[in-house]
Scaffold this motif. Structure first.
Motif, PDB file in Angstrom:
ATOM      1  N   PHE A  35       0.825  -1.205   0.000  1.00 18.04           N
ATOM      2  CA  PHE A  35       0.000   0.000   0.000  1.00 18.04           C
ATOM      3  C   PHE A  35       0.861   1.259   0.000  1.00 18.04           C
ATOM      4  O   PHE A  35       0.489   2.270  -0.600  1.00 18.04           O
ATOM      5  N   LYS A  36       2.016   1.196   0.661  1.00 16.64           N
ATOM      6  CA  LYS A  36       2.942   2.335   0.591  1.00 16.64           C
ATOM      7  C   LYS A  36       3.368   2.577  -0.852  1.00 16.64           C
ATOM      8  O   LYS A  36       3.428   3.723  -1.320  1.00 16.64           O
ATOM      9  N   ASN A  46       0.484   9.348  -5.711  1.00 20.35           N
ATOM     10  CA  ASN A  46       0.971  10.715  -5.510  1.00 20.35           C
ATOM     11  C   ASN A  46       1.842  11.212  -6.659  1.00 20.35           C
ATOM     12  O   ASN A  46       2.034  12.418  -6.824  1.00 20.35           O
ATOM     13  N   LYS A  47       2.373  10.290  -7.461  1.00 22.30           N
ATOM     14  CA  LYS A  47       3.161  10.695  -8.626  1.00 22.30           C
ATOM     15  C   LYS A  47       2.290  11.259  -9.739  1.00 22.30           C
ATOM     16  O   LYS A  47       2.781  11.960 -10.619  1.00 22.30           O
ATOM     17  N   ASP A  71      -0.749  13.570 -11.200  1.00 23.17           N
ATOM     18  CA  ASP A  71      -1.548  14.763 -10.908  1.00 23.17           C
ATOM     19  C   ASP A  71      -3.039  14.492 -11.051  1.00 23.17           C
ATOM     20  O   ASP A  71      -3.859  15.251 -10.512  1.00 23.17           O
ATOM     21  N   GLU A  72      -3.409  13.429 -11.772  1.00 21.67           N
ATOM     22  CA  GLU A  72      -4.832  13.168 -12.024  1.00 21.67           C
ATOM     23  C   GLU A  72      -5.535  12.550 -10.819  1.00 21.67           C
ATOM     24  O   GLU A  72      -6.750  12.675 -10.672  1.00 21.67           O
ATOM     25  N   HIS A  73      -4.809  11.864  -9.956  1.00 20.53           N
ATOM     26  CA  HIS A  73      -5.416  11.194  -8.811  1.00 20.53           C
ATOM     27  C   HIS A  73      -5.302  12.066  -7.560  1.00 20.53           C
ATOM     28  O   HIS A  73      -4.407  12.906  -7.456  1.00 20.53           O
ATOM     29  N   VAL A  74      -6.213  11.829  -6.612  1.00 21.70           N
ATOM     30  CA  VAL A  74      -6.299  12.694  -5.434  1.00 21.70           C
ATOM     31  C   VAL A  74      -6.398  11.836  -4.169  1.00 21.70           C
ATOM     32  O   VAL A  74      -7.112  10.829  -4.153  1.00 21.70           O
ATOM     33  N   VAL A  75      -5.710  12.249  -3.125  1.00 20.29           N
ATOM     34  CA  VAL A  75      -5.830  11.648  -1.802  1.00 20.29           C
ATOM     35  C   VAL A  75      -6.449  12.684  -0.873  1.00 20.29           C
ATOM     36  O   VAL A  75      -5.885  13.768  -0.672  1.00 20.29           O
ATOM     37  N   LEU A  76      -7.619  12.383  -0.310  1.00 22.00           N
ATOM     38  CA  LEU A  76      -8.315  13.290   0.614  1.00 22.00           C
ATOM     39  C   LEU A  76      -8.284  12.673   2.009  1.00 22.00           C
ATOM     40  O   LEU A  76      -8.732  11.537   2.196  1.00 22.00           O
ATOM     41  N   GLU A  77      -7.777  13.409   2.985  1.00 17.53           N
ATOM     42  CA  GLU A  77      -7.658  12.910   4.349  1.00 17.53           C
ATOM     43  C   GLU A  77      -8.637  13.636   5.259  1.00 17.53           C
ATOM     44  O   GLU A  77      -8.745  14.861   5.235  1.00 17.53           O
ATOM     45  N   GLN A  78      -9.348  12.866   6.058  1.00 15.91           N
ATOM     46  CA  GLN A  78     -10.324  13.428   6.986  1.00 15.91           C
ATOM     47  C   GLN A  78      -9.651  14.371   7.982  1.00 15.91           C
ATOM     48  O   GLN A  78     -10.198  15.429   8.318  1.00 15.91           O
ATOM     49  N   LYS A  79      -8.445  14.007   8.425  1.00 13.82           N
ATOM     50  CA  LYS A  79      -7.768  14.809   9.445  1.00 13.82           C
ATOM     51  C   LYS A  79      -7.285  16.147   8.904  1.00 13.82           C
ATOM     52  O   LYS A  79      -7.177  17.120   9.651  1.00 13.82           O
ATOM     53  N   ASN A  80      -6.987  16.182   7.639  1.00 13.52           N
ATOM     54  CA  ASN A  80      -6.443  17.411   7.062  1.00 13.52           C
ATOM     55  C   ASN A  80      -6.979  17.547   5.640  1.00 13.52           C
ATOM     56  O   ASN A  80      -6.240  17.409   4.659  1.00 13.52           O
ATOM     57  N   LEU A  81      -8.282  17.826   5.558  1.00  8.51           N
ATOM     58  CA  LEU A  81      -8.952  17.811   4.265  1.00  8.51           C
ATOM     59  C   LEU A  81      -8.669  19.096   3.485  1.00  8.51           C
ATOM     60  O   LEU A  81      -8.903  20.208   3.965  1.00  8.51           O
TER      61      LEU A  81
END
Length: 729
Positions: free
Chosen positions: A125-126, A133-134, A136-146
């Motif tokens: 998963f890492k 993250n490499k 630009d088209e994909h996005v990671v959204l984090e609840q703690k720091n949205l």
């Protein structure tokens, strides 16, 4: 952040993806309630449980209710979706790879990660997130720091695909699709026994090509000679695109349930098992997503029908993995040497270089290619046989593989191209399963190492890694529990009745593969010898392996000093073969158990030949009996030899001599390797497996009982004349 803001952002995100004709990934890192609140306001979840949902939800929680079966996600192959919500706590990568392929341009794959430990502990998963993250088209959204990234307006692209369908024949979308339709039509109008194998990655229009070819065939057929086209697949639900395209292309036709009828014929879905059982007369038989169907069933279809098309994805989504391209196509070389292969490259649902497809390919190494240096090594060999002294044996840890992308790619490429059951999840197993060991043979050319052979071993039973509790063992014994990573001791306990099975430390060879250009050179046997030394250094009691038993494969293992412990009663779904469990003892106490297991196996094997193994391949029986311990042989009496002679000379009836014939044949098979003599099958099937006269005559072309018994006498006489007892004739 208000949910309305997320809705507005997502709309812009999707509009940008649609303008670029691509699909994208959004990783939601947070608890399930938070993810549910975001997805709920977009009305994705509420519309996912309709009759024909455009959103597939896969998961194991009650908050975001799934509409895709955990075990039957392959049924969605051939379907289309606008959204995929992946909310499974264990992140099963096979399902993720398969369902991502259903998305159309503008579609979004939501990956929910609520277990934060995966971000910290899983090497797979890492690596996956690093690839995300490499891009630009994909996005990671984090609840703690949205934080929502800015979405810029993007002009639309045409994807290099003709938008004017009238410019291409059959209303195709790409020229490659036109070529595919022409090839399908040729199967019907050309010579018999020339099947077409149509392959492509996901989203290339294979199913639509099948429908467009059916449309052309039905339009040009004669009313007085209507066409009967049969289409089959692992599940009828995977044919949604096919039937939708058929209805669009031929609006005058009518679909009722699984049958589409026009003025000049019909297209009918028939399940694979029923198609084999009924064997109806058909103008054409189409197999969609053929790699999802066991190879032995595909082989039966080829025997029953003369005009066939097999269409399938080839990048390992289908469960049988590369079995379709490796094993089935090798079979076609023997049965239909004039078969044709066609591959479609250009995508239709989305643009070439689609970021989501590329992510899945990279994460699962579905596009892993051979290392050129390994090929150079093969060419540099001065003789047919490789110099084993030039090979280096090495054990790699998961961490070392995760830190060396080139090495990981080489390992997977050898596994994928040399083993038909390799799946995307194997990449994760390589990186994340602490019980798995990776062993390699390496060559060095031009100061660079290349992978020549790969083995995946898994630690089982009583080891330093894990000890199974007595409570678990009792539960396993009473069929109340199954443990992962302990196949061998569980099989010995539950199937062979070995009470002390969990007292031993096993290293099971899950996969062993030699580079395809270096096979048949003795490397496999050399590699296993090195693996044996490695296992002994780790204090293992047994080396083990389990696989679909074909004569060549089982012969390989038996020649390396492994012995039969068990042979399954039913055929494996992927290989179509009975599963064999073989063992090699490495310690004194293991040798004692192995002696008992071997004796018990052969003692019951005799009885089961006329029961559960009545239809086991005769050459496999001959091979297994050839390795039967001499101590298990029954001593032949003079009376037995007299019975054999009397039958050969026609002085006594078959039924009066058959037991003596059985004992003599068994002794002969043990003492002589008759597996290569194809006509020995008649003796084994009639005398040992007790197949009926009708069945044996049908299989071998005998006209009846008289001709069969004459053959038995002549074959037995030839065998007897080569025996030391020839003087008794």
């Amino acid at each position: 952040m208000k949910n309305e803001v997320f809705v507005e952002w997502l709309q812009g995100f999707q509009q940008q993806a649609l303008a670029l004709n691509e699909r994208r990934l959004i990783v939601l890192v947070g608890d399930e309630l938070w993810a549910h609140s975001l997805l709920k306001v977009v009305d994705i979840i509420e519309n996912s449980h309709t009759e024909k949902p455009r959103c597939f939800i896969y998961g194991d929680n009650d908050i975001i209710r799934p509409n895709v079966s955990l075990q039957r996600f392959y049924d969605k192959l051939g379907s289309e979706s606008d959204y995929v919500i992946f909310a499974h706590s264990q992140l099963p990568i096979d399902a993720l790879a398969a369902l991502s392929g259903t998305l159309v341009a503008g579609g979004v794959l939501f990956l929910l990660v609520s277990d934060y430990t995966q971000l910290e502990t899983s090497l797979f998963f890492k690596r996956f997130l690093k690839l995300v993250n490499k891009s630009d088209e994909h996005v990671v959204l984090e609840q703690k720091n949205l934080a929502l990234p800015i979405v810029e307006c993007t002009p639309s692209t045409n994807n290099n695909i003709s938008t004017d369908k009238t410019t291409l024949n059959y209303a195709c979308v790409t020229q490659e699709q036109v070529i595919a339709v022409d090839a399908i039509i040729k199967v019907v109008r050309g010579k018999r026994k020339r099947p077409l194998v149509l392959t492509a990655d996901r989203g290339r229009g294979k199913s639509s090509a099948l429908a467009l070819a059916c449309t052309e065939l039905l339009n040009t057929a004669k009313k007085d000679n209507p066409l009967h086209i049969v289409i089959t697949a692992a599940d009828v639900n995977s044919l949604q695109v096919f039937f939708k395209q058929l209805q669009t292309s031929l609006p005058t036709g009518e679909r009722q349930n699984n049958r589409f009828t026009s003025d000049n014929g019909c297209v009918e879905f028939i399940a694979v098992d029923q198609l084999i059982k009924q064997s109806p007369q058909a103008s054409l038989v189409l197999v969609d997503e053929a790699a999802a169907i066991p190879v032995y069933l595909l082989e039966q279809l080829v025997q029953n029908h003369h005009r066939m098309v097999f269409a399938s994805t080839v990048h390992g989504y289908e469960g049988a993995g590369r079995g379709f391209t490796l094993k089935f196509q090798q079979s076609l070389n023997l049965t239909c040497p004039h078969w044709r292969s066609l591959h479609i490259h250009q995508p239709i649902r989305y643009r070439e270089g689609d970021p989501l497809e590329q992510l899945i390919f990279d994460a699962c190494l579905l596009n892993a290619e051979f290392d050129d240096l390994a090929c150079d090594f093969a060419k540099s060999s001065s003789s047919v046989w490789v110099d084993m002294n030039a090979l280096t044996f090495k054990h790699f840890t998961s961490k070392s593989l995760s830190e060396n992308e080139a090495l990981l790619t080489q390992v997977v490429s050898v596994l994928v191209t040399a083993h038909y059951q390799t799946k995307p999840s194997d990449v994760r197993m390589l990186l994340d399963n602490p019980h798995v060991q990776i062993l390699c043979l390496l060559s060095e050319v031009n100061n660079k190492q290349s992978v020549v052979a790969v083995a995946m071993l898994i630690s089982e039973g009583h080891s330093d890694v894990e000890q199974v509790s007595s409570t678990d063992i009792i539960a396993i014994k009473h069929s109340q529990r199954r443990l992962s990573n302990h196949f061998t001791p569980q099989s010995l306990l539950t199937q062979c009745g070995v009470e002390q099975a969990f007292d031993f430390y096993y290293l099971r060879v899950m996969r062993i593969a030699v580079h395809v250009q270096l096979q048949q050179q003795g490397i496999g046997g050399y590699f296993l010898a090195k693996i044996t030394q490695h296992a002994q250094s780790q204090g293992a009691d047994f080396l083990a392996s389990s696989f679909g038993a074909t004569k060549p494969l089982l012969c390989f293992w038996l020649q390396q000093g492994y012995h039969m412990a068990r042979l399954g009663f039913s055929k494996d779904k992927a290989s179509g073969e009975h599963s064999a469990l073989v063992l090699k003892p490495l310690s004194y106490k293991a040798s004692e158990l192995e002696f008992t297991l071997k004796h018990e196996f052969y003692r019951s094997f005799d009885y089961l030949l006329s029961d559960d193994y009545q239809w086991l391949a005769a050459d496999l029986i001959a091979l297994i009996l050839h390795y039967c311990p001499k101590a298990s042989m029954v001593q032949l009496t003079d009376h037995d030899l007299a019975n054999v002679t009397a039958f050969i000379q026609g002085h006594r009836q078959y039924a009066c001599c058959v037991f003596s014939l059985y004992l003599w044949l068994k002794e002969r098979l043990i003492n002589t390797n008759l597996a290569e003599q194809s006509d020995t099958a008649v003796l084994i099937q009639r005398i040992m497996q007790k197949q009926s006269i009708t069945d044996v005559c049908y299989q071998h072309g005998f006209t009846g009982k008289k001709m069969l018994e004459q053959f038995l006498r002549e074959k037995l006489k030839r065998l007897l004349c080569t025996n030391d007892n020839a003087d008794k004739l």
